[in-house]
Design an enzyme around this catalytic site. Structure first.
Site, mmCIF file in Angstrom:
data_model
loop_
_atom_site.group_PDB
_atom_site.id
_atom_site.type_symbol
_atom_site.label_atom_id
_atom_site.label_comp_id
_atom_site.label_asym_id
_atom_site.label_seq_id
_atom_site.Cartn_x
_atom_site.Cartn_y
_atom_site.Cartn_z
ATOM 1 C CD GLN A 51 -8.959 56.117 19.730
ATOM 2 O OE1 GLN A 51 -8.327 56.638 18.830
ATOM 3 N NE2 GLN A 51 -10.204 56.453 19.999
ATOM 4 C CG LEU A 89 -14.102 57.462 16.813
ATOM 5 C CD1 LEU A 89 -13.343 56.726 15.720
ATOM 6 C CD2 LEU A 89 -15.557 57.645 16.436
ATOM 7 C CG HIS A 130 -8.087 63.594 20.317
ATOM 8 N ND1 HIS A 130 -9.244 63.977 20.965
ATOM 9 C CD2 HIS A 130 -8.172 62.236 20.198
ATOM 10 C CE1 HIS A 130 -9.977 62.897 21.220
ATOM 11 N NE2 HIS A 130 -9.352 61.835 20.763
HETATM 12 NI NI NI Z 1 -9.777 59.846 20.665
#
Ligand code: NI
Length: 154
Positions: A51, A89, A130
C-alpha cells in the site's frame, strides 16, 4: 519517521504478490516505523507494505491492543466464519461486508527476526486476513471476499 503516500485501488502495485523479507535490514526497520506512522495518521487499523509501494511481506496492525509488526506473516490456522463490514485505506469511500474466518492464527517474525504466533478473533481476525491478502495482491472488494457492497452513509 516519515509519513508515506498510500496507493489507491487502481495502482498496479496493489495487485502484485510481495516477496518475503530475507534479511531484516535498517531499511526494513525504517519501513516498519514509517508504515506505523502512516497508519496512525490515516486512522487505519492496519497497513501492508504494497500500500506504500513496497512489494515486501511486511504488515503493521493496531486494533486497539497496541502496535503489532508482522514480517513474513502467514495464516497457520483459521476456523469459523464472520460476515462484517470492512474498508481499506487504499479504497477510500467504499465499504462492504466480507466473509472471513471468525478466528485466525498467524505466524510471523518480529523486528528482531524472532518467529511468534498470535491468535485473533473478530476485528483482529478480519484485519489479519485483510492485510495478508494485500501481500498477495488481493483487495477486500474482490469477488469471493466482499459479499455485499454497502452504500456510503449520507
Ligand atoms: Ni487494506
Amino acid at each position: 519517521m516519515a509519513k508515506l503516500k498510500i496507493l489507491k485501488k487502481n495502482s498496479p502495485g496493489l495487485r502484485c504478490p510481495c516477496r518475503p523479507v530475507t534479511e531484516i535490514t535498517p531499511r526494513i526497520l525504517t519501513l516498519l516505523d514509517d508504515m506505523a506512522e502512516t497508519m496512525y495518521d490515516a486512522d487505519g487499523c492496519g497497513l501492508a507494505a504494497p500500500q506504500v509501494g513496497v512489494l515486501r511481506r511486511v504488515v503493521v496492525i493496531d486494533v486497539g491492543e497496541g502496535l503489532m509488526e508482522l514480517i513474513n506473516p502467514e495464516i497457520i490456522a483459521a476456523e469459523g466464519e464472520q460476515c462484517e463490514s470492512e474498508g481499506c485505506l487504499s479504497v477510500p469511500g467504499e465499504w462492504g461486508i466480507t466473509r472471513r474466518p471468525a478466528k485466525v492464527t498467524v505466524r510471523a517474525q518480529d523486528r528482531n527476526g524472532n518467529w511468534f504466533e498470535k491468535t485473533g478473533e473478530g476485528l483482529l481476525a478480519r484485519c489479519f486476513c485483510h492485510e495478508l491478502d494485500h501481500l498477495d495482491g488481493k483487495l477486500f472488494i474482490d469477488p469471493g471476499i466482499m459479499i455485499e457492497r454497502l452504500e456510503p452513509a449520507k
